[in-house]
Enzyme design. Sequence first.
Site, PDB file in Angstrom:
ATOM      1  N   LYS A   6       3.177   1.519  -3.919  1.00 21.46           N
ATOM      2  CA  LYS A   6       2.519   0.784  -5.004  1.00 21.46           C
ATOM      3  C   LYS A   6       3.230   0.900  -6.355  1.00 21.46           C
ATOM      4  CE  LYS A   6      -2.176   0.822  -3.153  1.00 21.46           C
ATOM      5  NZ  LYS A   6      -3.601   0.978  -3.464  1.00 21.46           N
ATOM      6  N   ALA A  45      -7.124  13.870  -8.036  1.00 21.66           N
ATOM      7  CA  ALA A  45      -6.204  13.530  -9.129  1.00 21.66           C
ATOM      8  C   ALA A  45      -4.965  12.802  -8.615  1.00 21.66           C
ATOM      9  CB  ALA A  45      -5.808  14.798  -9.885  1.00 21.66           C
ATOM     10  N   ASP A  81      -6.765  -3.751  -7.090  1.00 21.65           N
ATOM     11  CA  ASP A  81      -7.613  -2.560  -6.909  1.00 21.65           C
ATOM     12  C   ASP A  81      -8.580  -2.427  -8.083  1.00 21.65           C
ATOM     13  OD1 ASP A  81      -6.458  -1.776  -4.524  1.00 21.65           O
ATOM     14  OD2 ASP A  81      -4.976  -0.487  -5.482  1.00 21.65           O
ATOM     15  N   THR A 137       0.828  -1.205   0.000  1.00 25.34           N
ATOM     16  CA  THR A 137       0.000   0.000   0.000  1.00 25.34           C
ATOM     17  C   THR A 137       0.863   1.255   0.000  1.00 25.34           C
ATOM     18  OG1 THR A 137      -1.950   1.040   0.992  1.00 25.34           O
ATOM     19  CG2 THR A 137      -0.377   0.043   2.521  1.00 25.34           C
ATOM     20  N   ASN A 195      -9.951  18.739  -9.755  1.00 22.77           N
ATOM     21  CA  ASN A 195      -9.086  18.662  -8.588  1.00 22.77           C
ATOM     22  C   ASN A 195      -8.879  20.035  -7.962  1.00 22.77           C
ATOM     23  OD1 ASN A 195      -7.465  16.980  -6.896  1.00 22.77           O
ATOM     24  ND2 ASN A 195      -5.636  17.933  -7.780  1.00 22.77           N
TER      25      ASN A 195
END
Length: 272
Positions: free
Chosen positions: A65, A127, A101, A61, A149
């Site tokens: 990643k 974003a 995911d 995580t 964003n």
Amino acid sequence: VMLFGLIGDPVEHSVSPVMHRVAFEETGIDGFYGAFNVEKGELEEAILNGQKDGFTGFNITIPHKEDVIEYCTELDETAEKAEAVNTIKYTEKDIIGYNTDIVGVRRALNEEIDLDKMDLDVVVAGAGGAAKSVITALKQNTNKFIILNRTKSKAKKLSEGLDVESSYGSLDGLEDALRDRDVDLLVNATPVGMHPKTDESILSKDELSDKGSFVVFDLVYNPVETKLLKNAREAGLKTVEGLGMLVYQGAASFEIWTGLNAPVEAMKKAVE
Ligand code: ATR
């Protein structure tokens, strides 16, 4: 005993250990799942030690990643597509990287939208990495994206780096975007509304009302029903909780590691 774990920084508040321990119990696996706080400079050592120490695999995580790709000897097509790895599996010689995911997002959303049938108009708030993984999960359906964003330049960068139809703007323009387009799906990929600031929402009930009938998906899962989802529900919109994505990505990792069907319902109860 089969060994698994989570590698990230921070990991203290992760629900993955609880979720996977319940999955082991339900399926009769003698498994151990630990949470390992690994800082940036320690990632390679952690991945190599996992192999030496006989681990079956890890979840990876934030913030690792993308960096972990370098230490994988092979990438599954899901990881290739996402350019990010959230699950690794050790084989005798290899370290294989996967991205669950993507399937997590798709399985969660599929409960409210038929993703295979529709050419969706998707509005994404945020974003960062979470926004990118949602877009990656949805882009195979030739969907249209608008990325809004707080920092507009970051939305521009993400939008221009995608190989799909997309535009971008400032998060201030969110209500207008919902009004002006025939939106199918709104995704919150910002942390707004996350514990402890549970009163916050990117949109009020009024701002969500009378804009058509889109689905609202919040990646925030603590609380399970965020202020945004509550507002959406009260405005008569369908909602998808972030918890679904969390459980389905965990279930997919479990299936990769063990080859067994994941006990999804029990895993969901455990994290709730
Ligand atoms: P993640 O990997 O979870 O996506 P991230 O890469 O840090 O985390 O991205 C977080 C996103 O949420 C960013 O788009 C961020 O906006 P900025 O680019 O302007 O930082 C957004 N975000 C974070 N806090 C926010 C807030 N209070 N209001 C609106 N947007 C917020």
